[in-house]
Design a protein around this motif. Structure first.
Motif, PDB file in Angstrom:
ATOM      1  N   SER A   5       6.928   1.917  17.160  1.00 22.51           N
ATOM      2  CA  SER A   5       6.277   3.200  17.382  1.00 22.51           C
ATOM      3  C   SER A   5       4.903   3.207  16.753  1.00 22.51           C
ATOM      4  O   SER A   5       3.969   3.819  17.275  1.00 22.51           O
ATOM      5  CB  SER A   5       7.124   4.339  16.801  1.00 22.51           C
ATOM      6  N   ALA A   6       4.750   2.507  15.642  1.00 20.88           N
ATOM      7  CA  ALA A   6       3.418   2.394  15.052  1.00 20.88           C
ATOM      8  C   ALA A   6       2.506   1.585  15.960  1.00 20.88           C
ATOM      9  O   ALA A   6       1.328   1.895  16.117  1.00 20.88           O
ATOM     10  CB  ALA A   6       3.515   1.723  13.678  1.00 20.88           C
ATOM     11  N   GLU A 142       2.448   3.762   6.602  1.00 15.62           N
ATOM     12  CA  GLU A 142       3.561   4.714   6.551  1.00 15.62           C
ATOM     13  C   GLU A 142       4.896   3.984   6.484  1.00 15.62           C
ATOM     14  O   GLU A 142       5.817   4.393   5.752  1.00 15.62           O
ATOM     15  CB  GLU A 142       3.505   5.633   7.768  1.00 15.62           C
ATOM     16  N   LEU A 143       5.016   2.893   7.222  1.00 14.23           N
ATOM     17  CA  LEU A 143       6.258   2.110   7.194  1.00 14.23           C
ATOM     18  C   LEU A 143       6.516   1.538   5.799  1.00 14.23           C
ATOM     19  O   LEU A 143       7.643   1.574   5.294  1.00 14.23           O
ATOM     20  CB  LEU A 143       6.183   0.977   8.209  1.00 14.23           C
ATOM     21  N   ILE A 144       5.462   0.983   5.194  1.00 18.08           N
ATOM     22  CA  ILE A 144       5.627   0.356   3.886  1.00 18.08           C
ATOM     23  C   ILE A 144       5.903   1.409   2.814  1.00 18.08           C
ATOM     24  O   ILE A 144       6.677   1.171   1.876  1.00 18.08           O
ATOM     25  CB  ILE A 144       4.388  -0.484   3.536  1.00 18.08           C
ATOM     26  N   ARG A 145       5.311   2.560   2.925  1.00 20.88           N
ATOM     27  CA  ARG A 145       5.597   3.632   1.952  1.00 20.88           C
ATOM     28  C   ARG A 145       7.054   4.085   2.039  1.00 20.88           C
ATOM     29  O   ARG A 145       7.682   4.385   1.029  1.00 20.88           O
ATOM     30  CB  ARG A 145       4.657   4.812   2.180  1.00 20.88           C
ATOM     31  N   GLY A 149       8.170   3.167  -1.420  1.00 18.98           N
ATOM     32  CA  GLY A 149       7.741   4.333  -2.181  1.00 18.98           C
ATOM     33  C   GLY A 149       6.230   4.339  -2.304  1.00 18.98           C
ATOM     34  O   GLY A 149       5.569   3.295  -2.186  1.00 18.98           O
ATOM     35  N   ALA A 150       5.656   5.504  -2.553  1.00 18.78           N
ATOM     36  CA  ALA A 150       4.205   5.656  -2.509  1.00 18.78           C
ATOM     37  C   ALA A 150       3.485   4.802  -3.552  1.00 18.78           C
ATOM     38  O   ALA A 150       2.493   4.138  -3.252  1.00 18.78           O
ATOM     39  CB  ALA A 150       3.841   7.125  -2.695  1.00 18.78           C
ATOM     40  N   LYS A 151       3.981   4.790  -4.789  1.00 27.79           N
ATOM     41  CA  LYS A 151       3.289   4.085  -5.856  1.00 27.79           C
ATOM     42  C   LYS A 151       3.252   2.587  -5.619  1.00 27.79           C
ATOM     43  O   LYS A 151       2.189   1.945  -5.725  1.00 27.79           O
ATOM     44  CB  LYS A 151       3.950   4.387  -7.206  1.00 27.79           C
ATOM     45  N   ALA A 152       4.394   2.002  -5.294  1.00 25.30           N
ATOM     46  CA  ALA A 152       4.451   0.557  -5.055  1.00 25.30           C
ATOM     47  C   ALA A 152       3.666   0.175  -3.808  1.00 25.30           C
ATOM     48  O   ALA A 152       3.016  -0.879  -3.764  1.00 25.30           O
ATOM     49  CB  ALA A 152       5.905   0.105  -4.926  1.00 25.30           C
TER      50      ALA A 152
END
Length: 364
Positions: A5-6, A142-145, A149-152
């Protein structure tokens, strides 16, 4: 959100002068570019007229079958990345791509026909402009977050390496074409200014998305590619196109330096191989080549045959030709260009893995 989808929504390691603790992560690349860097995205664009999916593309790469590269072998990014021990980023639209692959190898967003400007090369029907490639990068983030998680995820993207390598299509397949609206709107100088200002906004956007270590590739003597020669009246290089490339390189190089000074923690570099490519074309025998003015893969005397096709004839020794087809350098020329970039830029190996063999087969 899935990777496909991305996809529905285009760095090489070097010494940037910043201290990075490589011990806790694997360094990967995110590549944005055109056909000189495309590793297969356009193959998945069903309506695109800019594809490298026919023999004899890829004849000197791995199994010898077309793999989406607009070359008989490797791209410059392939060669430099291999030398640095970096994984080869797969095409964004590769059906096998997933979050783990991104974390392990990065992503290549490059698209044949893509330009800095959205209006460039519209007659190719489907291609990713740089703004579109950045949109796709946002979807990848967005997929990786979601996974890390946002910080990593932010840490991952800030420690990754970025390549931006576009611009020639904006001239050859836009401004220098009489039917182009931009050719009527701008002078040579004002078009270069417009193009570099657009690129500046795009690089600034990438910085806001986490890009801290980024290399911008300059343009080569695009007036000397076989297509430009055959379209000239005397078969010589087209001087105007080459002057535009030099002007772009000068203005863009200064822009990249300015951004490095003004953006927080930015370590941006401009890679310029114009002079060595120009010398290669003017003095091919100096570098072990015998032909620098015509493509190795051509349709006999019918020129320009814009792509290499199964009915095309191949030169006897591909290693002796600077150009593979009407637009793109050969694997041997790309090796020389990559060597020059390595020499001038001072690349290092951020990963401990050994460099691949000369032309490994792409992963299935």
């Amino acid at each position: 959100m899935t990777l496909r989808s991305a996809g529905a929504l285009f760095l090489i390691a070097l010494v940037f002068g910043v201290a990075i603790d490589w011990s806790h992560c694997k360094v990967v690349q995110f590549i944005f570019g055109d056909s000189l860097s495309d590793v297969g995205n356009n193959q998945y664009l069903s309506k695109s007229l800019a594809k490298a999916n026919l023999p004899w593309y890829g004849i000197d790469f791995g199994s010898g079958v077309p793999n989406g590269r607009f070359c008989n072998g490797r791209t410059v990014a392939d060669i430099i990345g291999d030398t640095m021990g970096l994984p080869r980023p797969p095409a964004l639209l590769d059906p096998s791509l997933n979050e783990d692959t991104i974390l392990e190898n990065g992503v290549n967003f490059a698209s044949g026909g893509g330009g800095i400007l959205n209006e460039t090369a519209t007659y190719f029907i489907q291609r990713f402009s740089l703004y579109r490639q950045i949109e796709l990068f946002i979807g990848t983030q967005e997929l990786i977050r979601e996974k890390l998680g946002a910080k990593a995820a932010d840490k991952f993207f800030q420690e990754s390496l970025y390549v931006v390598a576009l611009g020639s299509n904006d001239f050859i397949n836009n401004f220098l074409m009489p039917v182009s609206g931009d050719s009527w709107t701008y002078s040579d100088d004002s078009f270069v200014t417009y193009l570099v200002q657009t690129l500046q906004a795009q690089i600034t956007l990438l910085h806001s998305l986490g890009a801290r270590q980024l290399l911008v590739f300059g343009l080569g003597p695009m007036g000397c590619i076989p297509l430009q020669r055959v379209l000239s009246t005397n078969g010589e290089c087209r001087d105007r196109a080459n002057k535009l490339a030099l002007s772009f390189n000068q203005v863009a190089s200064q822009m990249v330096d300015d951004l490095t000074s003004s953006l927080p923690n930015a370590s941006f570099r401009f890679g310029d191989a114009y002079n060595v490519v120009d010398d290669l074309i003017k003095n091919p025998s100096k570098y072990g080549f015998t032909n620098s003015d015509s493509p190795c893969c051509s349709f006999g005397r019918i020129r320009p045959a814009l792509t290499c096709i199964p009915a095309s004839r191949l030169c006897k020794d591909r290693s002796k030709y600077v150009f593979w087809d009407e637009y793109h350098p050969s694997d041997s020329a790309n090796q020389l260009i990559a060597n020059e970039m390595i020499r001038k830029m001072g690349f290092s190996r951020p990963n401990l893995s050994p460099a691949p063999s000369m032309a490994p087969a792409p992963e299935s």
